[in-house]
Design an enzyme around this catalytic site. Structure first.
Site, PDB file in Angstrom:
ATOM      1  N   LYS A 170      -9.952  14.655  -1.036  1.00 19.14           N
ATOM      2  CA  LYS A 170     -10.608  13.669  -0.196  1.00 19.14           C
ATOM      3  C   LYS A 170      -9.729  13.469   1.423  1.00 19.14           C
ATOM      4  CE  LYS A 170     -10.082   9.781   0.921  1.00 19.14           C
ATOM      5  NZ  LYS A 170     -10.664   9.014   2.534  1.00 19.14           N
ATOM      6  N   GLU A 245       3.501   8.672  -2.762  1.00 19.88           N
ATOM      7  CA  GLU A 245       4.061   9.250  -0.879  1.00 19.88           C
ATOM      8  C   GLU A 245       2.892   7.541  -0.130  1.00 19.88           C
ATOM      9  OE1 GLU A 245       5.682   8.751   2.064  1.00 19.88           O
ATOM     10  OE2 GLU A 245       4.217  10.565   2.496  1.00 19.88           O
ATOM     11  N   CYS A 279       4.759   7.702   8.376  1.00 22.96           N
ATOM     12  CA  CYS A 279       5.338   6.584   7.711  1.00 22.96           C
ATOM     13  C   CYS A 279       6.987   6.628   7.422  1.00 22.96           C
ATOM     14  CB  CYS A 279       5.133   7.433   5.884  1.00 22.96           C
ATOM     15  SG  CYS A 279       5.382   8.971   5.385  1.00 22.96           S
ATOM     16  N   GLU A 373       5.915  -2.873   7.423  1.00 25.38           N
ATOM     17  CA  GLU A 373       5.079  -1.843   7.906  1.00 25.38           C
ATOM     18  C   GLU A 373       4.208  -1.971   8.886  1.00 25.38           C
ATOM     19  OE1 GLU A 373       4.774   2.873   7.208  1.00 25.38           O
ATOM     20  OE2 GLU A 373       3.395   1.707   5.382  1.00 25.38           O
TER      21      GLU A 373
END
Length: 470
Positions: A170, A245, A279, A373
């Site tokens: 996906k 992750e 990330c 973040e």
């Protein structure tokens, strides 16, 4: 518009479509199909039918297909690069290496490492006739992000296929074009129907259906921590194996003997790579208080040296953010502030989702700039007193994906690196290694991608008590 790639053929979706925008021009570059739960079900059932045959395919034949995918990506390097530039807005030269050449290498590396990987082997500490084999996990549901649309598909698909799993991907519906082209290349590589399937769609619909599907044996997810928790919850109801992750707020520790003239620009470049949409970006720069003024000057100079503009221009080093929503998110953090803004106000192109690279200094450990973040070109400088405080400050976030340490003494840097709870720690500017395990601690997730560790992630060990090597 391409639809879904299911069971070795292209199919129309049950859901609708979504316009895909070029983040540089804000113009439509096409439309992507939005698969729904029924489309996911079709794909998963195809993968489940294909699994017995694919898992028993002779290793040489199976790995030949995986190598062929890597070869085809390499042959279409320029075409795929242009799709990334249009879709994501990453500068062309960077996109070619990080977004396309790396995925080609991942497929080749996975095939090389998988040779003999599943052969029976002795078990240390067990009886002489106890052997262990690593068997494919089964049907893998791979949910991949928009910031590295090809690399993350490769990081999951290549090792999964190499060890004998079948896959349903996906991809991000925001940046789908390169993923769709990859599906065409995988089709050309001649895999049996159902071994690889691609279902674009939104996370709440297609992603949720994939994570919860009863025929999916393992879910591998890359994305935000909030979404990852939802994926883990949905997968957990089916007691599936899950690899996550997720986010990061990675620190770079400059020890008191670090070469700031090298370390600071290197950190700024890392923090702003892919417009900060990475990330493992080193977005917190930890500096001895006595050297903070020097680090501030170097950080401002490095940030302001970036050329912000059209990613198709050879001089551009910082392209747009991926979407207006992402731009508004980043600007919201900058406006909210925390600490002192020392650069981040410059003229930008009138069109496109551009954000000026920003540097804050004297950012408190509990400020949102230091704990959340941001996923944009924003760097925080934080001062510390002494090595112990530096290590404590490095760990003062809920994440643990990546980190860095700089020192004139490599042994000292390595010693400090061992004290930081992060999945990877870069010492004195060491670069990214596709063969090294990549993954995190705490809210950065669990499980690993990359090299042999990536192969192991998509397998389960089986003990053969009283077995013989065949």
């Amino acid at each position: 518009m391409r639809g879904l790639y299911v069971d070795g053929a292209w199919a129309d979706p049950h859901g609708g479509t979504l316009d895909v925008l070029d983040p540089t021009t804000e113009e439509s570059i096409g439309a992507v199909a939005l698969g729904d739960a029924g489309d996911v079900d079709r794909a998963v059932r195809a993968a489940a039918r294909a699994f017995p045959g694919w898992s028993r395919t002779p290793e040489r034949e199976r790995l030949g297909h995986v190598r062929e995918i890597g070869r085809l990506i390499g042959l279409h390097l320029d075409e795929l690069t242009e799709l990334i530039v249009a879709d994501l807005g990453m500068p062309r030269a960077m996109a070619r290496d990080a977004q396309v050449a790396a995925p080609a290498q991942i497929f080749t590396m996975a095939a090389d490492l998988a040779e003999g990987f599943s052969a029976p082997s002795p078990v240390p500490g067990a009886a002489a006739d106890t052997l262990v084999v690593r068997e494919p996990a089964g049907v893998v549901g791979a949910i991949t992000p928009w910031n590295f649309p090809l690399q993350e598909i490769a990081a999951k698909t290549a090792p999964a296929l190499a060890v004998g799993c079948t896959v349903v991907v996906k991809p991000s519906e925001i940046v789908p074009m390169a993923a769709l082209r990859l599906a065409e290349l995988i089709d050309a590589a001649g895999l049996p129907p159902g071994v690889f399937n691609l279902v674009p769609g939104t996370g709440p619909v297609a992603g949720a259906a994939l994570a919860a599907h009863p025929l999916v044996d393992m879910v591998s997810f890359t994305g935000s921590t909030v979404t990852g928790a939802l994926v883990a919850e949905a997968a957990g109801r089916g007691v599936k194996k899950v690899a996550l992750e997720m986010g990061g707020k990675s620190p770079c520790v400059l020890l008191d003997d670090a070469p700031l003239e090298t370390a600071v620009p290197d950190t700024v470049m890392n923090a702003f790579f892919n417009s900060g949409q990475t990330c493992n970006a080193l977005t917190r720069l930890l500096v001895p208080r006595a050297r903070l003024p020097e680090a501030e000057k170097l950080a401002v100079a490095a940030a302001e040296s970036n050329v912000v503009g059209d990613p198709r221009d050879a001089e551009t080093t910082l392209g747009p953010l991926v979407s207006r929503r992402q731009l508004e998110r980043v600007l919201g953090y900058v406006r909210r502030g925390g600490g002192r803004l020392i650069t981040g106000d410059r003229a930008l192109p009138e069109r496109g989702f551009f954000a000026a690279p920003a540097v804050f200094t004297e950012v408190p450990p509990d400020a949102v700039l230091a704990t959340e973040e941001i996923f944009g070109p924003v760097l925080c400088l934080q001062a510390y007193e002494g090595e112990d405080e530096a290590v404590a400050l490095a760990g003062a976030s809920p994440y643990g994906l990546s980190a860095a340490v700089w020192s004139a003494d490599r042994e000292r840097a390595s010693r400090v690196a061992r004290r930081i709870r992060a999945g990877q720690v870069h010492i004195n500017g060491a670069g990214f290694d596709l063969g090294a395990p990549f993954g995190g601690f705490r809210q950065s997730g669990h499980g690993r991608e990359g090299g042999r560790y990536g192969l192991e992630e998509f397998t389960q060990p089986k003990a053969l008590l009283g077995g013989v090597v065949t």
